[in-house]
Design an enzyme around this catalytic site. Structure first.
Site, short mmCIF file in Angstrom:
data_model
loop_
_atom_site.label_atom_id
_atom_site.label_comp_id
_atom_site.label_asym_id
_atom_site.label_seq_id
_atom_site.Cartn_x
_atom_site.Cartn_y
_atom_site.Cartn_z
N HIS A 83 16.62 19.38 79.19
CA HIS A 83 17.14 19.93 80.45
C HIS A 83 18.34 20.84 80.21
CE1 HIS A 83 14.64 18.03 83.42
NE2 HIS A 83 14.90 16.80 82.96
N CYS A 135 16.24 25.05 81.01
CA CYS A 135 16.51 25.82 82.21
C CYS A 135 17.90 26.47 82.13
CB CYS A 135 16.44 24.93 83.44
SG CYS A 135 14.80 24.22 83.74
#
Length: 274
Positions: A83, A135
């Site tokens: 992430h 991301c």
């Protein structure tokens, strides 16, 4: 030398599927194609039974140790799959700007300022290539020159987390001291990001991936390397990975390259002859 980090966040609502596969595949490529000594490749994952988890403190320790061991001519590589997030910037003069960060398994963020500090610590003649399949990974090295982009700011607000002495420098340094970590142009930091700063990077589940999980950007890089056995520049690799993602239907994900003009044309993970 290399540090490879894969965070799947098992048994959490943030669980991913392909991140550990990404770095396991890269480990093989580093050894078989690029000549890395297996003993110089450190793997940190949150797979069940892992002895050293990819916490913020452990990742920073591994990266710091790699840089401390480096000498002129060394090629350092950090592959992160997991992430990523954006957090409100505390830098003077940027009240509406957001900064990029990766999210270790304990959510002790490592920010673009931390990566800038690592690049600034490189010994002369050594390079650090970062491949971040996460991301909001565009711009993950603070003040690094954008070669392939562009990125754009968003207004998402993400909660801060504080971890005392283990916390990111962003949360520990006063604003004026943060400006001391300016880039040294041109420097030897090279960032291949899975997407622009305002975009997300896709994680393919076993069903979507035909039985195998993977990060879309990591997989695209692997496909390009497999199809082109010769040397590829950093710029060529990112542009080809972009083409692969577009052909696969990932139209909202645009990999980026941040580095000096010279390193844009330099061969990916190329080591100069001594």
């Amino acid at each position: 030398m290399a540090v490879l980090v894969g965070c799947n966040y098992p048994n959490t609502r943030n669980e991913l599927h392909g991140c550990i596969n990404d770095v396991l595949t890269m480990k093989e490529v580093l050894v078989k194609r690029f000549g890395f000594d297996l003993s110089h490749v450190q793997l940190l994952t949150d797979a069940p039974g892992s002895v050293v988890l990819p916490t913020g403190a452990n990742i920073k320790k591994a990266l710091g140790h790699m840089i401390d061991q480096a000498e002129a001519g060394d090629v350092l590589f950090f592959h992160y799959s997991g992430h990523g997030t954006r957090i409100p910037s505390a830098k003077p003069g940027h009240p509406f700007r957001q900064d990029e960060a990766i999210v270790p398994c304990d959510f002790n963020l490592i920010t673009d300022l931390d990566f800038r500090q690592l690049v600034n610590r490189l010994p002369k003649g050594a390079s650090l290539t970062i491949l971040s399949d996460s991301c909001h990974s565009g711009g993950l090295i603070d003040r690094e020159k954008e070669q392939i982009g562009p990125d754009a700011a968003t207004t998402n607000n993400n909660p801060k987390k504080f971890f005392g002495s283990d916390a990111s420098l962003k949360f520990r340094l006063p604003p004026l001291e943060r400006d001391l970590f300016e880039s040294i142009n041109p420097d030897e930091g090279i960032l291949l990001s899975g997407c622009q700063a305002n975009e997300t990077s896709a994680d393919m589940s076993p069903h979507e991936g035909g039985g195998r999980s993977y990060g879309a950007f990591s997989n695209a890089v692997q496909m390009v390397l497999k199809e082109h056995s010769g040397q590829l520049s950093n710029k060529q690799l990112v542009m080809m990975a972009r083409d692969v993602l577009q052909a696969q239907g990932f139209e909202q994900q645009h990999p980026c390259l941040y580095c000096s003009d010279q390193n844009a044309g330099s061969t990916f993970l190329w080591q100069p002859e001594c």
